[in-house]
Motif scaffolding. Structure first.
Motif, PDB file in Angstrom:
ATOM      1  N   ARG A   5       0.867  -1.181   0.000  1.00  0.00           N
ATOM      2  CA  ARG A   5       0.000   0.000   0.000  1.00  0.00           C
ATOM      3  C   ARG A   5       0.896   1.221   0.000  1.00  0.00           C
ATOM      4  NH1 ARG A   5      -3.925   0.067   4.810  1.00  0.00           N
ATOM      5  NH2 ARG A   5      -4.719   1.808   3.607  1.00  0.00           N
ATOM      6  N   VAL A   6       0.679   2.111  -0.947  1.00  0.00           N
ATOM      7  CA  VAL A   6       1.415   3.372  -0.996  1.00  0.00           C
ATOM      8  C   VAL A   6       0.396   4.499  -0.928  1.00  0.00           C
ATOM      9  CG1 VAL A   6       2.922   4.868  -2.351  1.00  0.00           C
ATOM     10  CG2 VAL A   6       3.296   2.390  -2.363  1.00  0.00           C
ATOM     11  N   HIS A   7       0.594   5.398   0.020  1.00  0.00           N
ATOM     12  CA  HIS A   7      -0.281   6.552   0.186  1.00  0.00           C
ATOM     13  C   HIS A   7       0.538   7.829   0.099  1.00  0.00           C
ATOM     14  CE1 HIS A   7      -4.174   4.806   1.386  1.00  0.00           C
ATOM     15  NE2 HIS A   7      -3.405   3.765   1.619  1.00  0.00           N
ATOM     16  N   LYS A   8      -0.053   8.824  -0.518  1.00  0.00           N
ATOM     17  CA  LYS A   8       0.567  10.138  -0.639  1.00  0.00           C
ATOM     18  C   LYS A   8      -0.303  11.138   0.127  1.00  0.00           C
ATOM     19  CE  LYS A   8       2.206  13.422  -4.064  1.00  0.00           C
ATOM     20  NZ  LYS A   8       2.219  13.770  -5.488  1.00  0.00           N
ATOM     21  N   PRO A   9       0.119  11.496   1.343  1.00  0.00           N
ATOM     22  CA  PRO A   9      -0.669  12.444   2.138  1.00  0.00           C
ATOM     23  C   PRO A   9      -0.771  13.805   1.441  1.00  0.00           C
ATOM     24  CG  PRO A   9       0.973  11.335   3.499  1.00  0.00           C
ATOM     25  CD  PRO A   9       1.279  10.993   2.068  1.00  0.00           C
ATOM     26  N   GLY A  10      -1.937  14.400   1.549  1.00  0.00           N
ATOM     27  CA  GLY A  10      -2.134  15.743   1.024  1.00  0.00           C
ATOM     28  C   GLY A  10      -2.223  15.844  -0.488  1.00  0.00           C
ATOM     29  N   ALA A  11      -2.336  14.728  -1.181  1.00  0.00           N
ATOM     30  CA  ALA A  11      -2.366  14.767  -2.645  1.00  0.00           C
ATOM     31  C   ALA A  11      -3.695  15.242  -3.202  1.00  0.00           C
ATOM     32  CB  ALA A  11      -2.044  13.394  -3.216  1.00  0.00           C
ATOM     33  N   LEU A  12      -4.741  15.121  -2.408  1.00  0.00           N
ATOM     34  CA  LEU A  12      -6.070  15.480  -2.883  1.00  0.00           C
ATOM     35  C   LEU A  12      -6.745  16.365  -1.841  1.00  0.00           C
ATOM     36  CD1 LEU A  12      -8.166  14.939  -5.129  1.00  0.00           C
ATOM     37  CD2 LEU A  12      -8.930  12.975  -3.791  1.00  0.00           C
ATOM     38  N   ARG A  13      -7.269  17.479  -2.304  1.00  0.00           N
ATOM     39  CA  ARG A  13      -7.959  18.398  -1.408  1.00  0.00           C
ATOM     40  C   ARG A  13      -9.125  17.682  -0.719  1.00  0.00           C
ATOM     41  NH1 ARG A  13     -10.855  23.957  -3.304  1.00  0.00           N
ATOM     42  NH2 ARG A  13     -11.222  24.754  -1.221  1.00  0.00           N
ATOM     43  N   PHE A  14      -9.277  17.902   0.548  1.00  0.00           N
ATOM     44  CA  PHE A  14     -10.335  17.348   1.387  1.00  0.00           C
ATOM     45  C   PHE A  14     -10.125  15.872   1.754  1.00  0.00           C
ATOM     46  CE2 PHE A  14     -12.684  20.653  -1.118  1.00  0.00           C
ATOM     47  CZ  PHE A  14     -12.722  21.592  -0.110  1.00  0.00           C
ATOM     48  N   ALA A  15      -8.995  15.290   1.374  1.00  0.00           N
ATOM     49  CA  ALA A  15      -8.701  13.899   1.743  1.00  0.00           C
ATOM     50  C   ALA A  15      -7.375  13.847   2.491  1.00  0.00           C
ATOM     51  CB  ALA A  15      -8.623  13.016   0.499  1.00  0.00           C
ATOM     52  N   ASP A  16      -7.284  12.970   3.471  1.00  0.00           N
ATOM     53  CA  ASP A  16      -6.024  12.812   4.200  1.00  0.00           C
ATOM     54  C   ASP A  16      -4.929  12.274   3.290  1.00  0.00           C
ATOM     55  OD1 ASP A  16      -7.192  13.713   6.539  1.00  0.00           O
ATOM     56  OD2 ASP A  16      -7.548  11.707   7.331  1.00  0.00           O
ATOM     57  N   THR A  17      -5.265  11.243   2.535  1.00  0.00           N
ATOM     58  CA  THR A  17      -4.280  10.623   1.651  1.00  0.00           C
ATOM     59  C   THR A  17      -4.966  10.098   0.395  1.00  0.00           C
ATOM     60  OG1 THR A  17      -4.469   8.356   2.488  1.00  0.00           O
ATOM     61  CG2 THR A  17      -2.906   9.790   3.621  1.00  0.00           C
ATOM     62  N   VAL A  18      -4.146   9.826  -0.605  1.00  0.00           N
ATOM     63  CA  VAL A  18      -4.575   9.110  -1.808  1.00  0.00           C
ATOM     64  C   VAL A  18      -3.564   7.994  -1.992  1.00  0.00           C
ATOM     65  CG1 VAL A  18      -4.816   9.232  -4.315  1.00  0.00           C
ATOM     66  CG2 VAL A  18      -5.577  11.139  -2.885  1.00  0.00           C
ATOM     67  N   GLY A  19      -4.036   6.828  -2.367  1.00  0.00           N
ATOM     68  CA  GLY A  19      -3.085   5.741  -2.512  1.00  0.00           C
ATOM     69  C   GLY A  19      -3.631   4.563  -3.275  1.00  0.00           C
ATOM     70  N   ILE A  20      -2.813   3.535  -3.299  1.00  0.00           N
ATOM     71  CA  ILE A  20      -3.164   2.289  -3.984  1.00  0.00           C
ATOM     72  C   ILE A  20      -2.685   1.115  -3.147  1.00  0.00           C
ATOM     73  CG2 ILE A  20      -1.032   2.192  -5.341  1.00  0.00           C
ATOM     74  CD1 ILE A  20      -2.903   1.099  -7.646  1.00  0.00           C
ATOM     75  N   GLU A  21      -3.361   0.006  -3.313  1.00  0.00           N
ATOM     76  CA  GLU A  21      -2.954  -1.259  -2.690  1.00  0.00           C
ATOM     77  C   GLU A  21      -2.897  -2.303  -3.796  1.00  0.00           C
ATOM     78  OE1 GLU A  21      -5.224  -4.397   0.076  1.00  0.00           O
ATOM     79  OE2 GLU A  21      -4.778  -2.478   1.069  1.00  0.00           O
ATOM     80  N   ILE A  22      -1.740  -2.981  -3.899  1.00  0.00           N
ATOM     81  CA  ILE A  22      -1.584  -4.029  -4.907  1.00  0.00           C
ATOM     82  C   ILE A  22      -1.114  -5.313  -4.235  1.00  0.00           C
ATOM     83  CG2 ILE A  22      -1.051  -2.351  -6.736  1.00  0.00           C
ATOM     84  CD1 ILE A  22       1.910  -3.311  -6.547  1.00  0.00           C
ATOM     85  N   GLU A  23      -1.384  -6.428  -4.884  1.00  0.00           N
ATOM     86  CA  GLU A  23      -0.879  -7.739  -4.455  1.00  0.00           C
ATOM     87  C   GLU A  23      -0.122  -8.336  -5.624  1.00  0.00           C
ATOM     88  OE1 GLU A  23      -3.973 -10.284  -3.008  1.00  0.00           O
ATOM     89  OE2 GLU A  23      -4.680  -8.795  -1.574  1.00  0.00           O
ATOM     90  N   ARG A  24       1.066  -8.895  -5.339  1.00  0.00           N
ATOM     91  CA  ARG A  24       1.883  -9.481  -6.396  1.00  0.00           C
ATOM     92  C   ARG A  24       2.614 -10.717  -5.882  1.00  0.00           C
ATOM     93  NH1 ARG A  24      -0.758  -6.151  -8.490  1.00  0.00           N
ATOM     94  NH2 ARG A  24      -0.144  -4.513  -9.946  1.00  0.00           N
ATOM     95  N   THR A  25       2.910 -11.611  -6.833  1.00  0.00           N
ATOM     96  CA  THR A  25       3.784 -12.757  -6.592  1.00  0.00           C
ATOM     97  C   THR A  25       4.874 -12.707  -7.661  1.00  0.00           C
ATOM     98  OG1 THR A  25       2.618 -14.265  -8.066  1.00  0.00           O
ATOM     99  CG2 THR A  25       1.837 -14.162  -5.771  1.00  0.00           C
ATOM    100  N   VAL A  26       5.830 -13.600  -7.559  1.00  0.00           N
ATOM    101  CA  VAL A  26       6.890 -13.642  -8.559  1.00  0.00           C
ATOM    102  C   VAL A  26       6.325 -13.903  -9.947  1.00  0.00           C
ATOM    103  CG1 VAL A  26       7.494 -16.079  -8.266  1.00  0.00           C
ATOM    104  CG2 VAL A  26       9.245 -14.452  -8.980  1.00  0.00           C
ATOM    105  N   ALA A  27       5.238 -14.662 -10.039  1.00  0.00           N
ATOM    106  CA  ALA A  27       4.634 -14.962 -11.339  1.00  0.00           C
ATOM    107  C   ALA A  27       4.203 -13.696 -12.069  1.00  0.00           C
ATOM    108  CB  ALA A  27       3.443 -15.898 -11.155  1.00  0.00           C
ATOM    109  N   ASP A  28       3.781 -12.687 -11.350  1.00  0.00           N
ATOM    110  CA  ASP A  28       3.385 -11.430 -11.982  1.00  0.00           C
ATOM    111  C   ASP A  28       4.543 -10.783 -12.723  1.00  0.00           C
ATOM    112  OD1 ASP A  28       0.589 -11.165 -11.126  1.00  0.00           O
ATOM    113  OD2 ASP A  28       1.460 -11.031  -9.115  1.00  0.00           O
TER     114      ASP A  28
END
Length: 132
Positions: free
Chosen positions: A95-118
């Motif tokens: 999960r990577v979040h960037k605080p303050g990236a969007l007005r009115f939100a604490d953070t914006v981010g993404i969550e990914i799942e990966r294995t070596v096969a990816d």
């Protein structure tokens, strides 16, 4: 499967698409859930039997603080690749979040799942594309 969790790794890096975002460093917060087999360490109580999260975390810090990604998606993918390819994690959730990236939100981010096969699949696809 067992999981190692590293929460709220706070780092500074160049990240963003706009020129003003890329002039300086921004805060990012990274949470990790790493699939590992902790059975041997659970029985032996020996550090040598553990998945080395200290070394992996240092590699993440070095990568992120030296990076200049445009998107949190690219940063999350780079961190996942580092863990599964370079540090032999079986599975990761990043999960990577960037605080303050969007007005009115604490953070914006993404969550990914990966294995070596990816990453093996993407390398194979890239090689196929260059052979055509």
């Amino acid at each position: 499967m067992d999981f190692i969790e590293i929460n709220a790794l706070r780092l500074r890096c160049v990240i963003g698409c706009r020129d003003e975002e890329r002039r300086g460093r921004s805060d990012v917060v990274i949470d990790l859930r790493i699939g590992a087999d902790a059975r041997a360490a659970g029985v032996s109580d020996d550090l040598a039997d553990t998945w080395n999260y200290r070394t992996a975390t240092k590699a993440i810090i070095d990568h992120v603080e030296g990076s200049a990604h445009r998107t949190v998606e690219a940063m999350a993918t780079a961190v996942a690749r580092l863990l599964v390819i370079d540090h032999d994690a079986r599975w990761v959730r990043v999960r990577v979040h960037k605080p303050g990236a969007l007005r009115f939100a604490d953070t914006v981010g993404i969550e990914i799942e990966r294995t070596v096969a990816d990453f093996l699949k993407s390398a194979t696809d890239t090689m196929r594309g260059s052979a055509l």
